[in-house]
Design an enzyme around this catalytic site. Structure first.
Site, PDB file in Angstrom:
ATOM      1  N   SER A 156      10.984  -7.337   5.281  1.00  0.00           N
ATOM      2  CA  SER A 156      10.686  -6.266   4.316  1.00  0.00           C
ATOM      3  C   SER A 156      10.006  -6.882   3.106  1.00  0.00           C
ATOM      4  O   SER A 156       9.869  -8.105   3.028  1.00  0.00           O
ATOM      5  CB  SER A 156      11.955  -5.521   3.922  1.00  0.00           C
ATOM      6  N   GLU A 264       7.186   6.439   3.879  1.00  0.00           N
ATOM      7  CA  GLU A 264       5.897   5.913   3.417  1.00  0.00           C
ATOM      8  C   GLU A 264       4.734   6.457   4.249  1.00  0.00           C
ATOM      9  O   GLU A 264       4.804   6.464   5.483  1.00  0.00           O
ATOM     10  CB  GLU A 264       5.883   4.382   3.517  1.00  0.00           C
ATOM     11  N   ASP A 283      12.079   0.803  -3.128  1.00  0.00           N
ATOM     12  CA  ASP A 283      11.708   0.063  -4.351  1.00  0.00           C
ATOM     13  C   ASP A 283      10.709   0.838  -5.209  1.00  0.00           C
ATOM     14  O   ASP A 283      10.869   0.924  -6.431  1.00  0.00           O
ATOM     15  CB  ASP A 283      11.235  -1.377  -4.027  1.00  0.00           C
ATOM     16  N   THR A 284       9.707   1.449  -4.582  1.00  0.00           N
ATOM     17  CA  THR A 284       8.720   2.201  -5.378  1.00  0.00           C
ATOM     18  C   THR A 284       9.367   3.402  -6.083  1.00  0.00           C
ATOM     19  O   THR A 284       8.839   3.913  -7.060  1.00  0.00           O
ATOM     20  CB  THR A 284       7.552   2.710  -4.505  1.00  0.00           C
TER      21      THR A 284
HETATM   22  N1  LIG Z   1      -1.704  -0.842   8.841  1.00  0.00           N
HETATM   23  C1  LIG Z   1      -1.896  -1.038   7.542  1.00  0.00           C
HETATM   24  N2  LIG Z   1      -3.095  -0.773   6.971  1.00  0.00           N
HETATM   25  C2  LIG Z   1      -3.310  -0.992   5.661  1.00  0.00           C
HETATM   26  N3  LIG Z   1      -2.392  -1.481   4.813  1.00  0.00           N
HETATM   27  C3  LIG Z   1      -1.180  -1.762   5.317  1.00  0.00           C
HETATM   28  C4  LIG Z   1      -0.862  -1.555   6.695  1.00  0.00           C
HETATM   29  N4  LIG Z   1       0.419  -1.910   6.897  1.00  0.00           N
HETATM   30  C5  LIG Z   1       0.880  -2.318   5.701  1.00  0.00           C
HETATM   31  N5  LIG Z   1      -0.063  -2.238   4.758  1.00  0.00           N
HETATM   32  C6  LIG Z   1       0.109  -2.570   3.323  1.00  0.00           C
HETATM   33  O1  LIG Z   1       1.205  -3.450   3.162  1.00  0.00           O
HETATM   34  C7  LIG Z   1       2.276  -2.804   2.481  1.00  0.00           C
HETATM   35  C8  LIG Z   1       3.613  -3.242   3.044  1.00  0.00           C
HETATM   36  O2  LIG Z   1       3.702  -2.863   4.404  1.00  0.00           O
HETATM   37  P1  LIG Z   1       5.057  -2.302   4.993  1.00  0.00           P
HETATM   38  O3  LIG Z   1       5.520  -1.167   4.191  1.00  0.00           O
HETATM   39  O4  LIG Z   1       4.852  -2.084   6.442  1.00  0.00           O
HETATM   40  O5  LIG Z   1       5.941  -3.605   4.761  1.00  0.00           O
HETATM   41  P2  LIG Z   1       7.409  -3.828   4.303  1.00  0.00           P
HETATM   42  O6  LIG Z   1       7.580  -5.287   4.406  1.00  0.00           O
HETATM   43  O7  LIG Z   1       8.293  -2.942   5.103  1.00  0.00           O
HETATM   44  O8  LIG Z   1       7.492  -3.382   2.821  1.00  0.00           O
HETATM   45  P3  LIG Z   1       8.740  -2.674   2.077  1.00  0.00           P
HETATM   46  O9  LIG Z   1       9.981  -3.253   2.629  1.00  0.00           O
HETATM   47  O10 LIG Z   1       8.494  -3.067   0.655  1.00  0.00           O
HETATM   48  O11 LIG Z   1       8.556  -1.220   2.300  1.00  0.00           O
HETATM   49  C9  LIG Z   1       2.005  -1.320   2.631  1.00  0.00           C
HETATM   50  O12 LIG Z   1       2.639  -0.558   1.632  1.00  0.00           O
HETATM   51  C10 LIG Z   1       0.480  -1.312   2.555  1.00  0.00           C
HETATM   52  O13 LIG Z   1       0.035  -1.463   1.229  1.00  0.00           O
HETATM   53  N1  LIG Z   2      11.460  -3.485  -0.177  1.00  0.00           N
HETATM   54  C1  LIG Z   2      12.861  -3.667  -0.065  1.00  0.00           C
HETATM   55  C2  LIG Z   2      13.486  -3.939  -1.420  1.00  0.00           C
HETATM   56  O1  LIG Z   2      12.853  -3.855  -2.446  1.00  0.00           O
HETATM   57  N2  LIG Z   2      14.780  -4.275  -1.412  1.00  0.00           N
HETATM   58  C3  LIG Z   2      15.501  -4.644  -2.589  1.00  0.00           C
HETATM   59  O2  LIG Z   2      15.310  -6.021  -2.865  1.00  0.00           O
HETATM   60  C4  LIG Z   2      16.545  -6.727  -2.727  1.00  0.00           C
HETATM   61  C5  LIG Z   2      16.347  -8.129  -2.212  1.00  0.00           C
HETATM   62  O3  LIG Z   2      15.710  -8.852  -3.218  1.00  0.00           O
HETATM   63  P1  LIG Z   2      15.531 -10.460  -3.111  1.00  0.00           P
HETATM   64  O4  LIG Z   2      14.666 -10.695  -1.898  1.00  0.00           O
HETATM   65  O5  LIG Z   2      14.868 -10.827  -4.410  1.00  0.00           O
HETATM   66  O6  LIG Z   2      16.900 -11.054  -2.938  1.00  0.00           O
HETATM   67  C6  LIG Z   2      17.385  -5.863  -1.827  1.00  0.00           C
HETATM   68  O7  LIG Z   2      18.755  -6.143  -1.926  1.00  0.00           O
HETATM   69  C7  LIG Z   2      16.997  -4.480  -2.330  1.00  0.00           C
HETATM   70  O8  LIG Z   2      17.648  -4.148  -3.529  1.00  0.00           O
HETATM   71 MG   LIG Z   3       6.976  -0.459   3.183  1.00  0.00          MG
END
Ligand SMILES: Nc1ncnc2c1ncn2[C@@H]1O[C@H](COP(=O)(O)OP(=O)(O)OP(=O)(O)O)[C@@H](O)[C@H]1O
Ligand SMILES: NCC(=O)N[C@@H]1O[C@H](COP(=O)([O-])[O-])[C@@H](O)[C@H]1O
Ligand SMILES: [Mg+2]
Length: 389
Positions: A156, A264, A283-284
């Site tokens: 993530s 998302e 987070d957003t």
């Molecule tokens: N297929 C795609 N095309 C364009 N941009 C992408 C694509 N997949 C991901 N991204 C970009 O990368 C970001 C993070 O991707 P994603 O949400 O899949 O990852 P994540 O690691 O789950 O992030 P989070 O845990 O913060 O939600 C997206 O919000 C987008 O800006």
């Molecule tokens: N996109 C998922 C997210 O924002 N999760 C948030 O970040 C923390 C981990 O932070 P760290 O990696 O700094 O320990 C998680 O515990 C949650 O609060």
């Molecule tokens: Mg995401």
């Protein structure tokens, strides 16, 4: 299923970062008892919880030990990387898992939720495929085309994610994804790169005994796959809001249970494309700490406990901007908070993470403005004033 409205309830939070911390504050305000759990001591949510436990949340034995010790009424995951099969067992024993144990299993890995959304529910997503070796990644990348996005199925905040522009970059992306995969998975997803106009999070509140409701869309900007700033309301057409709400309802209905979901979407000129979802605060969505009468953490709590949500009010153009670490450190101090707070309608949250490393999110600046541009500028300006020393 609706829980009795008797308070306090005993809540066990699995994951204790910044999102958990604000959730604990919301839970405490209604007098609930919270056990904060994470892989390291003194995590943000532990600092405000009634008690804490440090365990490996991927270990079934560790989970069993803390659940047996504390006997929570609710188990509330805050991160993805949890031994979710064990949550299914707890659910069978009568503990309410949020939103449901099955939902945490679907969303733990990107491939499960993607298969559910795309294959079972027929929802439009980016074209995608999977690989468990470099050879497979090369083959599937060529099928999907370039540029594409490679991500570990278990990660993530953009960890292990990269944009691959051509064939020569595939090997690097494979190594980066495998090195940064969380948990025990060696599988990656490759997605068509979507050239979106804006991406949004639609906070979706699924309730035990009332209709699903939505917050106004949140726009956000990401770098390295990680959120940098978010704002609410995001300027998109009513048609697209309705289309995203319909998709969010469909996916969250399939997952079941109750709680807030951060759904998302990529919004292109003509399309609303489902990306992924968090079955918990997003987070957003930290922008709601300033932008709504009830923030995403209070909404999550109310949905979990079956408390009413009579009205969600958006309080005007608002934004959040992250405060990131730039180097490794285990002695954390900040300067510039006073300077950041000189401006009206600006607020700062420092998460209290005990250590820093490059790009780790340590805090967030929040702001309100007369329009989207001024709210975003104020939040970013405030975030830039706060520095780790
Ligand atoms: N297929 C795609 N095309 C364009 N941009 C992408 C694509 N997949 C991901 N991204 C970009 O990368 C970001 C993070 O991707 P994603 O949400 O899949 O990852 P994540 O690691 O789950 O992030 P989070 O845990 O913060 O939600 C997206 O919000 C987008 O800006
Ligand atoms: N996109 C998922 C997210 O924002 N999760 C948030 O970040 C923390 C981990 O932070 P760290 O990696 O700094 O320990 C998680 O515990 C949650 O609060
Ligand atoms: Mg995401």
């Amino acid at each position: 299923m609706k829980k009795s409205l008797q308070l306090p309830q005993k809540l066990m939070l699995l994951g204790s970062g910044e999102l958990g911390k604000e959730f604990v504050i919301a839970a405490q305000r209604l007098g609930n008892y919270v056990i904060a759990v994470d892989r390291y001591a003194n995590a943000p949510a532990m600092q405000v919880a009634d008690c804490s436990e440090v365990i490996s949340m991927l270990s079934a034995e560790d989970l069993e030990a803390v659940v047996t010790k504390h006997k929570p009424d609710f188990i509330i995951p805050e991160i993805e990387a949890i031994r979710t099969e064990k949550l299914q067992e707890f659910e069978q024993r009568g503990i309410t898992v949020i939103p449901t144990a099955a939902a945490t299993n679907y969303t733990m890995n990107r491939d499960r939720i993607r298969e559910l959304a795309h294959k079972e529910l027929g929802i439009r997503t980016a074209k995608y495929g999977y690989a468990v070796s470099l050879e497979e990644l090369i083959a599937i990348s060529e099928e999907i085309g370039f540029p594409n996005v490679v991500k570990p199925v278990m990660s993530s905040s953009g960890k292990g994610q990269s944009v691959v522009n051509d064939r020569t970059e595939v090997e690097k992306a494979w190594k980066y994804a495998i090195e940064n995969s969380r948990g025990d998975s060696q599988k990656v997803i490759v997605e068509e790169f979507i050239n979106f106009e804006i991406e949004i999070t639609l906070l979706t509140i699924k309730q035990w005994d009332a209709e699903t409701i939505f917050c106004p869309p949140i726009g956000h900007r990401q770098e390295r796959g990680d959120y940098q700033e978010s704002w609410q309301p995001a300027c998109i057409s009513d048609d697209k809001i309705l289309a995203s709400q319909a998709i969010a309802k469909k996916v969250t209905d399939a997952l079941g249970g109750a709680g807030i979901f951060g759904v998302e979407f990529f919004i292109t000129k003509d399309e609303v494309i489902f990306s992924e979802l968090s079955p918990r605060p997003h987070d957003t969505g930290m922008v709601t700490l300033i932008s709504q009468n009830l923030n995403e953490f209070e909404l999550h709590l109310r949905a979990i406990l079956g408390l009413p949500i009579p009205h969600i009010e958006q309080l005007g153009y608002s934004a959040s901007a992250v405060i990131l670490a730039s180097e490794k450190s285990d002695s954390i101090a900040f300067t510039g908070v006073a300077e950041a707070l000189t401006e009206k309608d600006v607020d700062i949250r420092l998460f209290g993470k005990p250590t820093a490393h490059p790009y780790r999110r340590m805090g967030v600046a929040l702001a309100k403005g007369n329009d989207e541009k001024s709210a975003r500028e104020k939040a970013t300006k405030a975030a830039n004033k706060v520095k780790l020393v």
